[in-house]
Design a protein around this motif. Structure first.
Motif, short mmCIF file in Angstrom:
data_model
loop_
_atom_site.label_atom_id
_atom_site.label_comp_id
_atom_site.label_asym_id
_atom_site.label_seq_id
_atom_site.Cartn_x
_atom_site.Cartn_y
_atom_site.Cartn_z
N LYS A 84 -12.07 4.27 -9.37
CA LYS A 84 -12.30 5.67 -9.63
C LYS A 84 -12.25 5.96 -11.13
N PRO A 85 -13.02 6.96 -11.59
CA PRO A 85 -13.03 7.27 -13.02
C PRO A 85 -11.69 7.84 -13.48
N GLN A 86 -11.30 7.51 -14.71
CA GLN A 86 -10.06 8.01 -15.28
C GLN A 86 -10.40 9.09 -16.31
N VAL A 87 -9.52 10.06 -16.44
CA VAL A 87 -9.76 11.17 -17.36
C VAL A 87 -9.37 10.82 -18.79
N GLY A 88 -8.31 10.07 -18.96
CA GLY A 88 -7.87 9.74 -20.31
C GLY A 88 -6.37 9.72 -20.40
N SER A 89 -5.85 9.52 -21.59
CA SER A 89 -4.40 9.45 -21.78
C SER A 89 -3.76 10.78 -21.47
N GLY A 90 -2.53 10.71 -21.01
CA GLY A 90 -1.81 11.93 -20.69
C GLY A 90 -1.98 12.38 -19.26
N PHE A 91 -2.81 11.68 -18.48
CA PHE A 91 -3.01 12.06 -17.08
C PHE A 91 -2.78 10.84 -16.21
N GLN A 92 -1.83 10.93 -15.30
CA GLN A 92 -1.53 9.83 -14.42
C GLN A 92 -1.54 10.33 -12.98
N MET A 93 -2.08 9.52 -12.11
CA MET A 93 -2.14 9.89 -10.70
C MET A 93 -1.75 8.71 -9.84
N SER A 94 -0.92 8.97 -8.85
CA SER A 94 -0.56 7.92 -7.89
C SER A 94 -0.88 8.43 -6.50
N LEU A 95 -1.81 7.77 -5.82
CA LEU A 95 -2.19 8.18 -4.47
C LEU A 95 -1.40 7.41 -3.44
N GLY A 96 -1.24 8.00 -2.26
CA GLY A 96 -0.39 7.41 -1.24
C GLY A 96 -1.05 6.33 -0.41
N SER A 97 -2.26 5.92 -0.73
CA SER A 97 -2.90 4.87 0.05
C SER A 97 -3.66 3.93 -0.88
N SER A 98 -3.90 2.73 -0.39
CA SER A 98 -4.58 1.71 -1.19
C SER A 98 -5.78 1.20 -0.41
N GLY A 99 -6.79 0.70 -1.15
CA GLY A 99 -7.97 0.17 -0.49
C GLY A 99 -7.68 -1.06 0.35
N SER A 100 -6.51 -1.66 0.15
CA SER A 100 -6.15 -2.85 0.92
C SER A 100 -5.36 -2.50 2.19
N ASP A 101 -5.11 -1.22 2.42
CA ASP A 101 -4.36 -0.80 3.60
C ASP A 101 -5.16 -1.06 4.87
N VAL A 102 -4.46 -1.47 5.93
CA VAL A 102 -5.09 -1.73 7.23
C VAL A 102 -4.24 -1.07 8.31
N PHE A 103 -4.89 -0.28 9.17
CA PHE A 103 -4.17 0.39 10.25
C PHE A 103 -4.69 -0.12 11.60
N TYR A 104 -3.81 -0.80 12.33
CA TYR A 104 -4.15 -1.38 13.63
C TYR A 104 -3.49 -0.55 14.74
N LYS A 105 -4.27 -0.28 15.78
CA LYS A 105 -3.75 0.45 16.94
C LYS A 105 -4.05 -0.33 18.21
N ASN A 106 -3.07 -0.36 19.10
CA ASN A 106 -3.28 -0.88 20.44
C ASN A 106 -2.97 0.27 21.40
N ILE A 107 -4.03 0.96 21.85
CA ILE A 107 -3.80 2.15 22.66
C ILE A 107 -3.35 1.79 24.08
N LYS A 108 -3.59 0.54 24.49
CA LYS A 108 -3.13 0.11 25.81
C LYS A 108 -1.62 -0.09 25.80
N ASP A 109 -1.11 -0.76 24.77
CA ASP A 109 0.32 -1.02 24.67
C ASP A 109 1.07 0.10 23.94
N LYS A 110 0.31 1.10 23.43
CA LYS A 110 0.90 2.26 22.74
C LYS A 110 1.74 1.84 21.53
N ARG A 111 1.14 1.05 20.67
CA ARG A 111 1.84 0.62 19.45
C ARG A 111 0.83 0.52 18.30
N TYR A 112 1.36 0.55 17.08
CA TYR A 112 0.50 0.39 15.92
C TYR A 112 1.19 -0.46 14.86
#
Length: 282
Positions: A84-112
């Motif tokens: 993502k583009p950065q604005v410059g010095s003096g501005f910092q942002m930390s987002l709560g998710s990463s592109g490497s995150d993986v979310f697995y769901k098993n709806i039959k066993d009701k677990r993730y």
């Protein structure tokens, strides 16, 4: 309501033959964006700079996710993207998710299993799927070629106010953080019985059809493409790397880390550098 339920059941019966095969699989692409309302210190930043930051933040919250699913399991992962583009010095942002995150769901066993990389550490969150008390509504609409039905539910969420002024001149600073004010939020989903799997993006699930659209507060998730039974099948396996924790344990860790970050980067009283530090949860 009875008429709506009958329509849904009929659609499920018609579509059931499509998903009855053992090798059934689907791939759905979702576009997400999050609205926000922030205030910046106009004495520290001109209008052009504020507009530039707002545009950058908009792009930060526009993401594409891929949901690979079958009758009982799914993987939800962010599509690879350029930095993502950065604005410059003096501005910092930390987002709560990463592109490497993986979310697995098993709806039959009701677990993730939720693999998250946060603040340089990888976590493996294992927990059970909480049931959602959906209310089936009578509204319908088409999303692409799919007839969709509306469903809603309400939940309690903390009220969060973002204030990014660098002035820290409060007369009194509280030693202990107060419990956040809770407000009621209505979540709206649009699902299609034409794809009769009780699944959807992220943690949204539990309806008689694939969820194609979500409106949850300022978050919007919309399906832009679906491929049923692609020629090349993908493996749906739970991620296995990271420190294993429960959802409650992970939330406690993140709350502690967020407080530490705020204390570390909060501008000192009377600071004049105009630096803005932002942390936004996923």
């Amino acid at each position: 309501m009875k008429k709506i339920i009958n329509i849904i059941l009929l659609t499920v019966i018609i579509a059931f033959s499509t998903v009855n095969a053992q090798d059934f699989q689907g791939v759905a692409t979702y576009k997400t964006h999050r609205d926000f309302d922030i205030k910046m210190d106009s004495t520290k930043m001109n209008d052009a700079k504020q507009k530039q930051i707002m545009e950058m933040m908009k792009k930060q919250f526009q993401k594409t996710y891929i949901l690979t699913f079958d009758k009982k399991e799914s993987l939800y992962q962010q599509e690879e993207e350029l930095d993502k583009p950065q604005v410059g010095s003096g501005f910092q942002m930390s987002l709560g998710s990463s592109g490497s995150d993986v979310f697995y769901k098993n709806i039959k066993d009701k677990r993730y299993v939720d693999q998250k990389e946060t603040m340089g550490k990888r976590f493996l969150i294992k927990d059970s799927i909480s049931p959602i008390e959906w209310k089936l509504e009578s509204d319908t609409k088409h999303i692409g070629e799919y007839m969709c039905f509306k469903a809603t539910y309400t939940k309690q969420v903390p009220k969060i106010n973002f204030n990014f002024s660098s002035n820290s001149n409060n007369d009194e600073e509280k030693d202990e953080a107060e419990a956040p004010e809770m407000i009621e939020r209505t979540v709206t989903a649009w699902y299609t019985p034409q794809i009769p799997v009780s699944n959807g993006p992220a943690k949204y699930q539990g309806l008689p059809g694939l969820i194609l659209e979500i409106h949850d507060g300022k978050l919007t998730v919309i399906c832009s493409k679906i491929v049923i039974n692609p020629e090349e099948k993908n493996e749906i396996e739970a991620p296995s790397k990271g420190k294993e924790v429960s959802q409650t344990e992970y939330d406690d860790i993140m709350e502690k880390k967020s407080k530490e970050m705020l204390e570390r980067y909060a501008p000192s009283r009377g600071a004049k550098d105009g630096t803005i530090h932002i942390t936004v949860g996923g």
